[in-house]
Write a protein that holds these residues in place. Structure first.
Motif, PDB file in Angstrom:
ATOM      1  N   THR A  46       0.820  -1.209   0.000  1.00  0.00           N
ATOM      2  CA  THR A  46       0.000   0.000   0.000  1.00  0.00           C
ATOM      3  C   THR A  46       0.857   1.262   0.000  1.00  0.00           C
ATOM      4  OG1 THR A  46      -0.170  -0.209   2.426  1.00  0.00           O
ATOM      5  CG2 THR A  46      -2.018  -1.023   1.099  1.00  0.00           C
ATOM      6  N   THR A  74      -1.914   0.830  -9.478  1.00  0.00           N
ATOM      7  CA  THR A  74      -3.309   0.854  -9.032  1.00  0.00           C
ATOM      8  C   THR A  74      -3.826  -0.552  -8.772  1.00  0.00           C
ATOM      9  OG1 THR A  74      -3.740   2.886 -10.309  1.00  0.00           O
ATOM     10  CG2 THR A  74      -5.646   1.575  -9.637  1.00  0.00           C
ATOM     11  N   SER A  75      -3.544  -1.482  -9.690  1.00  0.00           N
ATOM     12  CA  SER A  75      -4.000  -2.863  -9.498  1.00  0.00           C
ATOM     13  C   SER A  75      -3.335  -3.493  -8.282  1.00  0.00           C
ATOM     14  CB  SER A  75      -3.713  -3.686 -10.752  1.00  0.00           C
ATOM     15  OG  SER A  75      -2.328  -3.742 -11.014  1.00  0.00           O
ATOM     16  N   ILE A  78      -4.871  -1.850  -5.003  1.00  0.00           N
ATOM     17  CA  ILE A  78      -6.196  -2.371  -4.648  1.00  0.00           C
ATOM     18  C   ILE A  78      -6.077  -3.786  -4.091  1.00  0.00           C
ATOM     19  CG2 ILE A  78      -8.475  -2.994  -5.537  1.00  0.00           C
ATOM     20  CD1 ILE A  78      -8.169  -0.792  -7.600  1.00  0.00           C
ATOM     21  N   LEU A  81      -4.727  -3.556  -0.665  1.00  0.00           N
ATOM     22  CA  LEU A  81      -5.667  -2.856   0.200  1.00  0.00           C
ATOM     23  C   LEU A  81      -6.688  -3.808   0.824  1.00  0.00           C
ATOM     24  CD1 LEU A  81      -6.288   0.094   1.098  1.00  0.00           C
ATOM     25  CD2 LEU A  81      -7.968   0.188  -0.736  1.00  0.00           C
ATOM     26  N   LEU A 109     -12.409  -9.403  -6.079  1.00  0.00           N
ATOM     27  CA  LEU A 109     -11.546  -8.233  -6.186  1.00  0.00           C
ATOM     28  C   LEU A 109     -10.070  -8.621  -6.121  1.00  0.00           C
ATOM     29  CD1 LEU A 109     -13.432  -5.562  -4.036  1.00  0.00           C
ATOM     30  CD2 LEU A 109     -13.146  -5.608  -6.512  1.00  0.00           C
ATOM     31  N   ASN A 113      -7.637  -8.026  -9.468  1.00  0.00           N
ATOM     32  CA  ASN A 113      -6.410  -7.242  -9.499  1.00  0.00           C
ATOM     33  C   ASN A 113      -5.176  -8.101  -9.739  1.00  0.00           C
ATOM     34  OD1 ASN A 113      -7.287  -4.362  -8.762  1.00  0.00           O
ATOM     35  ND2 ASN A 113      -8.367  -5.615  -7.296  1.00  0.00           N
TER      36      ASN A 113
END
Length: 346
Positions: A46, A74-75, A78, A81, A109, A113
């Motif tokens: 992160t 970004t992938s 996420i 995260l 999700l 990702n």
């Protein structure tokens, strides 16, 4: 049969829980190790990917390379995260208290990702290869607009490939107070031939899409790049070669063990080899942890090694501290000046 079923359910949960017949101390060590690795991956992933997103979004011009790095970060961001859900699930001995919908959403999700990250790594390799082999074409057609369409296609494909994980993931209780988040390929009939066929199909498809095809493309592109650079004397140092080799090694090391153990897990129901069961039960969580670490390595390999990014990074850090001190100094100076003016008017 009971031990085999327990092990298969642990694999279906995509968890690190080994068979119940194994020593509780061994299971405890696996739990602790997994939680530590997942926690480190969450913190480093992160922060590292968040930093890349901040720099590429606010401090750098929108070029094709910047868009690749931003999408990859970004992938990965996420993905990391949502790791706290996995950490909590492991800490609770794989009890899932968040309900059916979150069970489906969390799994989808994570895989969404994972697919997006692997596809982006493949696109980066292809783009670098084309840039060196066809430089004239790239100058005329390689634009941020085209890159944005490629990024959109990556996410659409990732959504399509990850949709089965939403469809087949569900909650289930095994005559206990615990609720598990597992795969149900044939409703509540977890040991039917239909369930086995669908499970094998999903695993083989994931192996082909997330490892075999990407790894083949990445290796091929890297070999072409290395020969072209060496033939044209385009590199004065060995740094480009080291980066290319690092890309291949990191991808192979992080992904190959997980894919192998996931496929081997399917053979457990057809064998009575307790040694194989033990190897898979121990190796699967270790390989899974290694796969997660890949999301922390990507920013280092694809971004931090770039001279332009490093310069923007240090300039941004310097600017943040400089602005903070200047603002503090200005406030202090203005405060003193106001006191002097007020005193002179008395």
């Amino acid at each position: 049969m009971e031990n085999t079923t327990t092990f298969r359910l642990s694999i279906l949960r995509n968890s690190t829980q080994p068979p119940s017949s194994y020593d509780s101390k061994e299971k405890q060590i696996l739990y602790i190790f997994s939680i530590i690795i997942f926690s480190l991956t969450f913190l480093l992933g992160t922060s590292g990917n968040g930093l890349v997103i901040w720099i590429t979004t606010l401090k750098m011009k929108k070029t094709v390379n910047v868009m690749w790095h931003l999408n990859l970060a970004t992938s990965d961001f996420i993905f990391t995260l949502f790791l706290p859900f996995t950490i909590a699930n492991t800490a609770l001995n794989h009890h899932w208290p968040l309900g059916r919908y979150m069970c489906k959403l969390n799994t989808m999700l994570i895989n969404l990702n994972l697919y997006a990250s692997v596809l982006q790594l493949t696109v980066i390799s292809i783009d670098r290869c084309i840039s060196i082999v066809y430089p004239v074409w790239c100058r005329n057609h390689r634009t941020p607009r085209l890159a944005s369409f490629v990024v959109l296609a990556i996410w659409i494909l990732a959504l399509v490939f990850s949709s089965p994980f939403f469809i087949f993931r569900d909650t289930h209780s095994f005559n206990t107070k615990k609720t598990y988040c597992i795969y149900k390929f044939d409703g509540d009939n977890l040991r039917s031939e239909v369930a086995s066929s669908r499970e094998m199909g999903l695993l083989v498809t994931r192996f082909i899409i997330t490892f075999f095809i990407p790894f083949t493309i990445i290796v091929s592109c890297c070999i072409i790049i290395m020969f072209r650079i060496q033939r044209n004397n385009m590199a004065k140092t060995s740094k480009p070669f080291k980066i290319i080799v690092a890309v291949i090694i990191s991808f192979f090391v992080c992904w190959f063990p997980y894919q192998v153990f996931a496929l081997l897990a399917m053979s457990v129901k057809r064998t009575k080899d307790n040694c194989l069961k033990h190897v898979i039960a121990v190796g699967y969580p270790l390989a899974r942890s290694l796969m997660y670490i890949n999301s922390c390595i990507n920013p280092i390999l694809y971004v931090f090694v770039g001279q332009n990014f490093k310069e923007k990074f240090w300039r941004s850090i310097h600017s943040v501290f400089e602005n903070a001190f200047v603002e503090e100094y200005t406030k202090s100076y203005c405060g003193v000046e106001n006191v002097i003016v007020a005193s002179s008017n008395v």
